[in-house]
Design an enzyme around this catalytic site. Structure first.
Site: not given
Length: 615
Positions: A266, A303, A397
């Site tokens: 992440d 990400e 998200d």
């Protein structure tokens, strides 16, 4: 034990073949470390080693026993490398022997990255039960859909029972309300038996607020840098060797002891490391060494809010060697192309022009000026193969960070939903679905937490309301602490049996089958791709060529039909799929005159033709 030997051992509690517990704790701030368990009145002293490590070997601690640590007489505290917190973040840890599970996946082979069809899911809202074991009952459904990789949102222990997972405070643990570490091993083993890889979402850029005790033990954090969530994890400051060891061993544990196939890391742009070797590169080197040892391949997916190829460039080119990255910009351009609002970070994207660029270049901003950022941003991604980019029309998200958490099904028409899905599957990139989108799920996916600290819970509640204060005309932001917000976010498994949801499911099923069987779609080849964009008509024409196969896709984002022409250099074009067809519950028929190469593409639709090139 020497410093070098300590750095090879997994932190926490491990068990030898003889059943003896070996305990390793990094507590660089401590003068004395003790371990208590089994209700004994007298805790055991750990032996102080080099560099702030403390060790203990004992035959008294058994799997299933609860244990905790005292730091200079204060505590008790859970193990920073706990595998299981049966009583939430504030309770004792439970000793767990990772080697006891009897794996049956010896013949499992992780699919190539280019072949992944990824399905992102949240354990708590994917099933009514909200557990890892309950997911196993849905694996046949995922196989029927065509999924061969699931990506599980973070499992690390967080406070309470409801959370997206990004507030986890024990990276080695598996959330107790999801079933703990044994349930994860059972799920991975079952997935492999069904031909499904497992990707686990991990957070290496920060820890959550409640139950975060790592700073009590050692110098896990640094005030040199700050993240949106507080002090950064200490990857390059004083004492950082042991912190790097903690996260390196964590990565290896998931791959070695849980047979996880990939990690999605992440927000790696929030990992601050200016040392000579970035932690991501060191992780990749460690994973490669493990693969050499086991013969199994594992993937690292990132990400990041940076269009920086250094992250995915191979190590031999001085990159960090990540196998793939999420491409948010493809999503942003796709969302704006569908007619949704251009506010916030979407303001930089001019619809079909930006989407056409992302088809061609992956990054929309590759060194050009960004009005939103008020500076040039990004770099060229030339030469990077398509399988290193993951694209989507929805994810947790971009659904959940909306004030009301509306899915695309609540924002655009049924026809537009099919077009957005087709745009993802026609791309030369790896497709990702968010749970439920394949049947046009109508429930939202909202932001939820269950902090047990009342002050923290109230701070989150107020923060969420403040964040969306300007949107009061659209209603109130859902209370993130309320159980109702969590319950409202569960997907509805009765919908695929109803129309139009059943048609959407079959449509996704068809696209996935095409990705697996059509060579030009199966190969994530960027070199044989060309894109034309007709901005006024909101029409994009994508052509892809792989060996002898030629494919052309017409993507009409407008609300009216558009005239187009098939390439004239070939004859005998065959329609591969058209989202407007009645079989997919389409609203209007495609008009085509293939003898003339002419067709009229219906509004909000994607139409795809294929041909074989004569040599």
């Amino acid at each position: 034990m020497s410093y070098e030997s300590l750095m090879q051992q997994r932190p926490g509690v491990t068990f030898s073949e003889q059943g003896e517990a070996q305990v390793l704790v990094w507590a660089s701030k401590a003068e004395k470390v003790q371990m208590e368990f089994g209700g004994s009145a007298q805790p055991l002293d750990l032996e102080k080693g080099e560099y702030g490590f403390w060790t203990l070997e004992t035959g008294k601690l058994l799997p299933g026993d609860r244990y905790s640590f005292l730091i200079d007489g204060q505590g008790p505290y859970p193990d920073p490398a706990t595998l299981h917190q049966p009583d939430d973040v504030h309770g004792p840890s439970e000793a767990f022997d990772l080697q006891k599970f009897e794996w049956t996946d010896q013949d499992w082979k992780n699919p190539s990255m280019k072949d992944y069809i990824i399905y992102e899911l949240h354990v708590g809202t994917f099933t009514d039960q909200g557990s890892l074991d309950a997911i196993r009952a849905k694996l046949d459904y995922l196989v029927q859909l065509g999924i061969n990789a699931i990506e599980i949102m973070p499992l690390s222990q967080f406070a309470g029972n409801r959370n997206w997972g990004y507030d986890g405070v024990f990276p080695y643990s598996v959330q107790n309300s999801y079933g703990g570490p044994a349930a994860l091993q059972r799920l991975v083993n079952a997935c492999h038996a069904k031909g499904i890889a497992v990707v686990l979402d991990m957070v290496y850029n920060h820890l959550g607020p409640e139950g975060n005790i790592l700073g009590t033990f050692g110098h896990y954090f640094t005030d040199k840098y700050h993240t949106p969530w507080g002090d950064a994890i200490n990857f390059d400051d004083q004492w950082s060797d042991a912190v790097r060891h903690y996260f390196l061993q964590n990565t290896l544990m998931w791959f070695r002891d849980f047979h996880i196939d990939g990690l999605r890391l992440d927000a790696v742009h929030a990992i601050k490391d200016f040392g000579p070797k970035h932690i991501l590169r060191e992780i990749r080197e460690s994973v490669d060494a493990l693969s050499q040892e086991t013969g199994r391949e594992h993937y690292l997916i990132v990400e990041m809010d940076l269009n920086d190829t250094r992250f995915v460039d191979p190590i031999e080119k001085n990159g960090y060697g990540m196998h793939a990255q999420w491409i948010d910009e493809f999503h942003h351009a796709l969302r704006v192309s569908s007619g949704q609002e251009r506010s916030g970070y979407y303001s930089d994207f001019d619809g079909v022009v930006a989407l056409a660029k992302s088809f061609r270049d992956a990054y929309v901003f590759d060194g050009i000026y960004s009005e939103h950022r008020k500076r040039k941003f990004g770099m060229k991604a030339d030469g990077i193969p398509g399988h290193q980019f993951i694209v989507f029309s929805q994810n947790h998200d971009h659904v959940g960070n909306r004030m009301l958490g509306e899915r695309t099904s609540q924002l655009v028409s049924f026809e537009m939903q099919k077009l957005l899905a087709g745009a993802v599957f026609i791309s030369p990139f790896v497709p990702l679905l968010f749970m439920g989108e394949e049947w046009s799920e109508t429930n939202p996916f909202q932001y939820f937490v269950s902090h047990t600290d009342p002050e923290l819970a109230e701070a989150v509640r107020k923060g969420r309301k403040s964040e969306f204060a300007a949107f009061h005309l659209e209603g109130e932001a859902p209370d993130p602490v309320a159980a109702e917000t969590f319950e409202n976010s569960k997907i509805q498994w009765n919908l695929p049996d109803q129309e139009p949801h059943q048609s959407m499911f079959r449509y996704y099923q068809k696209w996935i089958a095409l990705r697996k069987t059509e060579p030009v779609l199966k190969e994530c080849d960027r070199t044989g791709l060309s894109v034309e964009v007709f901005e006024e008509n909101k029409l994009i024409i994508v052509q892809r060529v792989w060996e002898q196969q030629h494919l052309v896709a017409f993507l009409n984002f407008s609300k009216s039909s558009q005239n187009a022409s098939l390439p004239s250099e070939h004859s005998a074009w065959q329609k591969l799929i058209a989202s407007s067809d009645p079989i997919w519950n389409g609203s209007q028929e495609l008009s085509e005159r293939l003898d003339e190469g002419a067709l009229t593409v219906p509004a909000e639709s994607i139409t795809v033709y294929t041909n074989i090139i004569n040599s």
